[in-house]
Structures are given as C-alpha cells and as structure tokens.
Design an enzyme around this catalytic site. Structure first.
Site, PDB file in Angstrom:
ATOM      1  CE  LYS A 114      -7.156   0.529  -9.267  1.00 29.67           C
ATOM      2  NZ  LYS A 114      -7.175   1.654  -8.332  1.00 29.67           N
ATOM      3  CE  LYS A 196      -0.668  -2.975  -7.990  1.00 30.25           C
ATOM      4  NZ  LYS A 196      -0.879  -1.583  -7.938  1.00 30.25           N
ATOM      5  CE  LYS A 199      -4.062  -0.040  -0.328  1.00 30.17           C
ATOM      6  NZ  LYS A 199      -4.226   1.348  -0.758  1.00 30.17           N
TER       7      LYS A 199
END
Ligand code: AMP
Ligand code: TRP
Length: 332
Positions: A114, A196, A199
């Site tokens: 992130k 993966k 969102k």
C-alpha cells in the site's frame, strides 16, 4: 461461550473476493457454531489510513451494513456494529502500539504494497494499522477470526502481541486462531490472475463488485483472462485464470472442483464462462434485491445500535482490565 470477530473496511465497494473470502464464511459459521458469539464490524477507522471523501465514506458504511444483512447475516445471532462507535477500539489500539515494535510493522506485506501507492505521502496509521487490528480482535477475547488469506500475516502478529502482552503484564488476552476458507481464500483479478481481486484495482474489468449491474457482471466473467490451452482443469500454477473461475463456480454452486471438471470435460472456455456468468448472476440477484430493501429500511440503524451497545459492554470491561494491568489512570 466462544467468540468470533471479524471486520471489513468500508473503503470502496464490496467485491466478490470480500464476499467469498470473508462474508460467506461468516454466514456459514453463524449456522454451524451455536456455542459462539459473533462480533462483526465495519472497520471505518481502518479506512482512514488512506484519504477518504467524507460523503462517500458515510455512504459506504451504511452500504456495507446493508450488504452484510443482504448476504444473510442474522442480526439475532450476530452483533453487527461500526468500529468507530466503540471507542475502546482506539484505546486498545494505542496500547497495542506500545506492544508492537516498528520493524514488526514495517515487515507487513500489505503495508509494503500500500505504501507504494501513496503519492500524497504515507500516513503514520498506514504503518500502525495492524496494532488497531490486533486491538479489534483482542478486545473481545476472540477465539476465531475468519479472514481471507491476505490477512493471515496480521493475524500472526496479533497472536504474537497477545502472547507478548500476557507474558509482560499477566494473562489478559486470549490468543486467537485465524480461519481461512479452503477454497476462495484468495480470489484473483479476472484480468490478471496473479494479483488478488481488490477494491482498488486500476482495471475495473478485473473486479466484480457485488453491487455491479448484472449485465456488467456477466460481461466481466465472459471477458476474464484464461490460459493458453483450452482444457477446463484446476491447476493454479499453470492455469491460474481458469482455476480462479473454477473456484468461483465451486463456491457458488457447492459442487466440487472435480465434479465441475467432469461436467465441462468436452466444453470450451466460452461455454464454461457463459454458464458461470449465468449462475453467478442468479446467485447475486437476490442479494442485490434484499440490499435495496434494507438500505431504505429503519431496521439497519436498529441492528447497528444493538450491535454497538453489546460490543461496548464487553469492550469497556476489557479496557478497564488492561489499564489496571498497565498502571494507567486512577483505577484502584
Ligand atoms: P478488505 O476489503 O481489505 O477490508 O478485506 C475484507 C475481508 O475480505 C478480509 O477478510 C480479506 O481477507 C477478504 N478479502 C479481500 N480480498 C479478497 C480476495 N480477493 N479473495 C478472498 N478474500 C478477500
Ligand atoms: N484489516 C482487515 C482488512 O483490511 C479488516 C479488519 C480490521 C479485520 N480489523 C479486523 C479483520 C479484525 C478481522 C479482524 O481486510
């Protein structure tokens, strides 16, 4: 009574990955585990580790609550609440920050991933996030924490922190166990089956959102990336695209992977994808219908109020105990 705790962030829309990796497990477990109290929350404090728009966040919180219920979470069995409404999460989160060391936080894969995406700067709570997550779990003495594979590392750290705190300050927290589904623990992007389904994927065609228009869902499945040969067999290593679709098919129909392979032994990818698209849409349709009704109903707030009150009751007592262990405040 045992306890089960889990949460999902209200950042962005809920994906098929969230549903199959997490929500579907909660629903199955609420039937199976009759000796267990459930605490499921909307992790809004976790969402502000990256910048959020206030109006959007508020909407996402309600939306997630309605999704949980639309998917079948039973408010009679489950305490459903909003994390920021139970202040003890922050209180214990801070204490967990004094239990964890910076290098332990810097090692977290999710932080490393992130961090690279934060052009406007890395907020300090993106790093300390696992301390708050540990607090979310330890506050309720959770026995079981159902999560997708990507959260296992945070769960390991939570266990380490519980053990460390207990050994330094006396037995205080239960050491929780993670629970990941056998299939569906990691649903991959439909456009890049090595990543993966997330969102925040830059390519919306790779992600199915539970609230996507049903025709959009069909098209996303039909245009999913598959592998170079044409056989419909499960082989994550060599055929990640079709294996991901087989996992989705298996979970929503309840058929085993080998049964599905047999059914489609003489079919091509297009036929298989068309059937999966049909089945998935029929699976999601009633969830979307219930969602619309719930979002507009006053029931939603009543459920969240009750969940919050029950959670607070337990969380308050736990924090008193922790403060006492640490010598904080004036508690005798
Ligand atoms: P998040 O959206 O990061 O708040 O994740 C909420 C829950 O969904 C966690 O238990 C995750 O492990 C799970 N989850 C998220 N993405 C996936 C995925 N692609 N496959 C399976 N589980 C997932
Ligand atoms: N960190 C989790 C995620 O991003 C959400 C979460 C926050 C959570 N607190 C939790 C999950 C406690 C399980 C238990 O997916």
């Amino acid at each position: 009574m045992k306890r089960l705790v889990s949460g999902i962030q209200p950042s962005g829309s809920i994906t098929l990955g969230n549903y199959l990796g997490a929500i579907k497990q909660f629903i199955a477990l609420q039937e199976e585990l009759t000796d267990t109290e459930f605490f499921i929350f909307i992790a809004d404090l976790h969402a502000i580790t990256v910048t959020q728009d206030k109006t959007q966040l508020r909407k996402s919180i309600r939306s997630l609550a309605a999704i949980y219920l639309a998917c079948g979470l039973d408010p009679e069995k489950v305490n459903l609440f909003v994390q920021s409404e139970v202040i003890e999460h922050n209180q214990l989160g801070y204490i967990m920050e004094s239990t964890v060391y910076v290098p332990e936080l810097e090692r977290m894969t999710q932080y490393k991933d992130k961090k690279l995406k934060q052009q406007a700067g890395i907020k300090s709570n993106l790093l300390t996030y696992p301390a708050l997550m540990a607090a979310d779990i330890l506050l309720y003495d959770a026995d079981i924490v159902p999560v997708g594979e990507d959260q296992k590392q945070h769960l390991e750290l939570t266990r380490d922190l519980a053990i460390r705190f207990n050994s330094q300050h006396g037995d205080t927290f239960k050491v929780p166990e993670p629970l990941t589904p056998k299939i569906g623990g990691k649903i991959m992007s439909l456009q890049d089956p090595h990543k993966k389904m997330s969102k925040s994927d830059e390519n919306p065609k790779g992600v199915i959102f539970l609230l996507d228009d049903l025709n959009v869902i069909k098209n996303k499945i039909k245009s999913a990336v598959t592998d170079s040969d044409t056989r419909i067999v499960y082989d994550v290593e060599n055929k990640p695209g079709i294996s991901n679709l087989l996992s989705i098919y298996s979970i929503i129909t309840g058929q085993s992977i080998s049964e599905i392979e047999k059914t489609y032994a003489n079919s091509n990818y297009a036929e298989f994808k068309a059937n999966l698209a049909e089945k998935l849409v029929e699976y999601i349709r009633p969830i979307q219908e219930r969602y619309q009704t719930l979002l507009a109903s006053p029931e939603l707030d009543l459920v969240l109020d009750k969940g919050r009150d029950n959670a607070r009751h337990i969380a308050y007592r736990k924090i008193q105990k922790v403060y006492k262990r640490l010598g904080l405040g004036r508690i005798k």
